[in-house]
Design an enzyme around this catalytic site. Structure first.
Site, PDB file in Angstrom:
ATOM      1  N   SER A 133       0.844  -1.185   0.000  1.00 24.36           N
ATOM      2  CA  SER A 133       0.000   0.000   0.000  1.00 24.36           C
ATOM      3  C   SER A 133       0.881   1.237   0.000  1.00 24.36           C
ATOM      4  CB  SER A 133      -0.904  -0.014   1.239  1.00 24.36           C
ATOM      5  OG  SER A 133      -1.777   1.088   1.241  1.00 24.36           O
ATOM      6  N   LEU A 160      -2.589   2.252  -4.529  1.00 22.71           N
ATOM      7  CA  LEU A 160      -2.378   3.680  -4.322  1.00 22.71           C
ATOM      8  C   LEU A 160      -3.503   4.247  -3.466  1.00 22.71           C
ATOM      9  CD1 LEU A 160      -1.474   4.841  -7.955  1.00 22.71           C
ATOM     10  CD2 LEU A 160       0.082   4.052  -6.150  1.00 22.71           C
ATOM     11  N   ASP A 187      -7.327   2.932  -3.320  1.00 23.96           N
ATOM     12  CA  ASP A 187      -8.085   2.875  -2.069  1.00 23.96           C
ATOM     13  C   ASP A 187      -8.400   4.293  -1.622  1.00 23.96           C
ATOM     14  OD1 ASP A 187      -9.195   2.332   0.388  1.00 23.96           O
ATOM     15  OD2 ASP A 187      -7.316   1.676   1.321  1.00 23.96           O
ATOM     16  N   ASN A 189     -10.611   5.070   1.109  1.00 25.69           N
ATOM     17  CA  ASN A 189     -10.955   5.204   2.531  1.00 25.69           C
ATOM     18  C   ASN A 189     -12.112   6.177   2.747  1.00 25.69           C
ATOM     19  OD1 ASN A 189      -7.574   4.698   2.977  1.00 25.69           O
ATOM     20  ND2 ASN A 189      -9.029   3.422   4.098  1.00 25.69           N
ATOM     21  N   ASP A 237     -14.309  -2.286   2.046  1.00 23.37           N
ATOM     22  CA  ASP A 237     -13.444  -2.477   3.201  1.00 23.37           C
ATOM     23  C   ASP A 237     -14.242  -2.109   4.445  1.00 23.37           C
ATOM     24  OD1 ASP A 237     -11.608  -2.225   5.277  1.00 23.37           O
ATOM     25  OD2 ASP A 237     -10.264  -0.868   4.240  1.00 23.37           O
ATOM     26  N   LYS A 261     -10.411  -7.785   6.760  1.00 25.44           N
ATOM     27  CA  LYS A 261      -9.539  -7.411   7.879  1.00 25.44           C
ATOM     28  C   LYS A 261     -10.130  -8.014   9.138  1.00 25.44           C
ATOM     29  CE  LYS A 261      -7.863  -3.006   6.002  1.00 25.44           C
ATOM     30  NZ  LYS A 261      -8.017  -1.531   6.076  1.00 25.44           N
TER      31      LYS A 261
END
Length: 367
Positions: A133, A160, A187, A189, A237, A261
Site C-alpha cells: 500500500s 495507491l 483505495d 478510505n 473495506d 480485515k
C-alpha cells in the site's frame, strides 16, 4: 483451558516513513497488545485500532478501556476461543478490541495443542503473494520513485491511496511509467460521495484491479450505484463488518471484491466466515492490513493462505513499515511471505524488542 489473566501492553513503533491516507498521516504506531495467560500456555493478540477514531469509530485508548472494564471480565470463564465472541456478544461494537482478545485466547489454545493458526483457519498454501500500500505522496515524481522501489523489491501488486485531487493523475503517471502489466488498484478510505461517480469513472481506462471503499461505510446503495456506472470492480473495506454485512453487500450489488480485515470484523474466526460467504458467492477476497507488527502480520498471512484469497493482499514485509519489528522480521521472497507453521501464531515477541518498544503494561488477574 482456564484463563488466569490478561495483560494489556502498549508499544510504540515508529514508521520508517510517514504513511498518508485520505484521513490523515501516521508517523508512529501506538499499538495495544493483548497477552492471554492460561493454565497451559500464553497467547498474543494485536489490536489494530488507530490512535484517533479516523479510520473507524474505534481508537486505542477506548479499546484498552473496554477490554479492561468489560471484555476481559466477561471472558473470564471461556473454555476456548470459540466461546469468546458469544461471551462478548451483549456489548455493541468495539470489534477491534474483541478481535484482539479472541486472537490472544486462540493463540494460547493452539500453542497448548501444538496446532498452527494456518491449519486451524484452513490454509491451503505455504506462502502468500504480497502487495504493498502506497500512501499519498507530496508529488507525482516522489510517488513514482516509491512505486519503483516497491516493484524492485518484488511486490506483486501496487495499491495507491487516493482522495479528491489526488487520483486520476497519479494513476495515469504510474501506468505510463510502469505499464499495463503491473497489478494496480486504488483505495479511497471513504473520501468520495455519490456526486463523484462521474469523476471515478475516469479511472476506468487504466485497467485497475479495483477501487476500494470510495464512499461512506454506510452507503451500500451508493456503492451499488457506482458499481453499475463504472467498469472498474468495486471493493468494500470499511463497510464489511461481519459475514452478514458481506452477504448483504453482495446481494445488493455493492461490491464484486471484498477486503477482509480480521480486526474490522471482530476476529479471525469471523474473518473466516466472511471468506466462506464470499467464496459461496464467487466473490474474490484479499487480506487488508493495518500496519501490524509481526504478531498481527503472522495471523494475517495465515488468513491470506485460505483458498478464497485469490488477490495479493497488504501483507507486506516487516521492513516496509518498521526498522525493528517485535518479532523476527517477515522477509519478502519472490514477492511472497511464508506462512508460519509453528504452534499458534508461529511467532513470538523478541524479549529485547518488546521491552524497548513498551510504554505501559496493565495486568488483569482472573484467578
Amino acid at each position: 483451558m482456564e484463563l488466569t489473566g490478561v495483560e494489556l501492553r502498549r508499544v510504540r513503533m515508529p514508521l520508517v516513513a510517514p504513511f498518508r491516507t485520505s484521513f490523515g498521516s501516521e508517523t508512529t504506531r501506538d499499538v495495544l497488545l493483548v497477552r492471554a495467560v492460561t493454565d497451559e500456555a500464553e497467547g498474543w493478540g494485536e489490536c489494530v485500532a488507530l490512535t484517533d477514531p479516523l479510520y473507524s469509530s474505534e481508537y486505542v485508548e477506548a479499546a484498552q478501556h473496554v477490554l479492561r472494564a468489560y471484555f476481559v471480565p466477561a471472558a473470564a470463564r471461556v473454555a476456548d476461543a470459540t466461546a469468546v465472541a458469544p461471551a462478548l456478544a451483549a456489548f455493541k461494537g468495539h470489534r477491534m478490541a474483541k478481535a484482539a482478545l479472541e486472537t490472544a485466547v486462540l493463540d494460547a489454545e493452539l500453542r497448548a495443542a501444538g496446532r498452527s493458526f494456518a491449519r486451524e483457519l484452513g490454509a491451503v498454501r505455504d506462502r502468500v503473494p504480497c502487495g504493498v500500500s502506497v500512501g499519498i505522496a507530496d508529488s507525482v515524481p516522489r510517488l513514482l520513485d516509491e512505486v519503483a522501489g516497491h516493484l524492485d523489491a518484488g511486490y506483486l501488486r501496487i495499491k495507491l491511496k487516493v482522495r479528491p485531487g489526488w487520483d486520476v493523475e497519479p494513476v495515469r503517471a504510474v501506468r505510463e511509467r510502469f505499464g499495463d502489466d503491473v497489478l494496480l488498484q486504488v483505495d479511497a478510505n471513504t473520501a468520495y460521495t455519490r456526486a463523484d461517480i462521474g469523476h471515478l469513472a475516469r479511472l476506468d481506462p487504466f485497467g485497475l484491479l479495483l477501487v476500494e471503499q470510495p464512499f461512506d461505510e454506510e452507503d451500500l446503495l451508493g456503492h451499488a450505484e457506482l458499481a453499475r456506472a463504472i467498469r472498474t470492480p468495486v471493493c468494500l473495506d470499511e463497510s464489511v463488518t461481519s459475514a452478514r454485512a458481506a452477504a448483504d453487500a453482495i446481494r445488493l450489488g455493492a461490491c464484486s471484491v471484498v477486503n477482509v480485515k480480521a480486526g474490522r470484523v471482530g476476529g479471525y474466526l469471523e474473518a473466516r466466515r466472511v471468506h466462506d460467504v464470499c467464496a459461496a458467492h464467487g466473490v474474490p477476497v484479499w487480506c487488508g492490513g493495518m500496519l501490524e507488527s509481526g504478531l498481527g502480520r503472522a495471523a494475517n498471512v495465515a488468513l491470506a493462505a485460505l483458498p478464497g484469497f485469490t488477490l495479493p493482499g497488504d501483507t507486506s514485509a516487516s521492513e516496509r513499515y518498521y526498522r525493528a519489528d517485535l518479532t523476527e522480521p517477515f522477509v519478502l521472497r519472490d514477492g511472497h511471505l511464508p506462512v508460519p507453521t509453528g504452534p499458534g501464531l508461529g511467532v513470538a515477541p523478541l524479549p529485547d524488542a518488546l521491552a524497548d518498544a513498551t510504554t505501559s503494561t496493565e495486568w488483569l488477574p482472573l484467578r
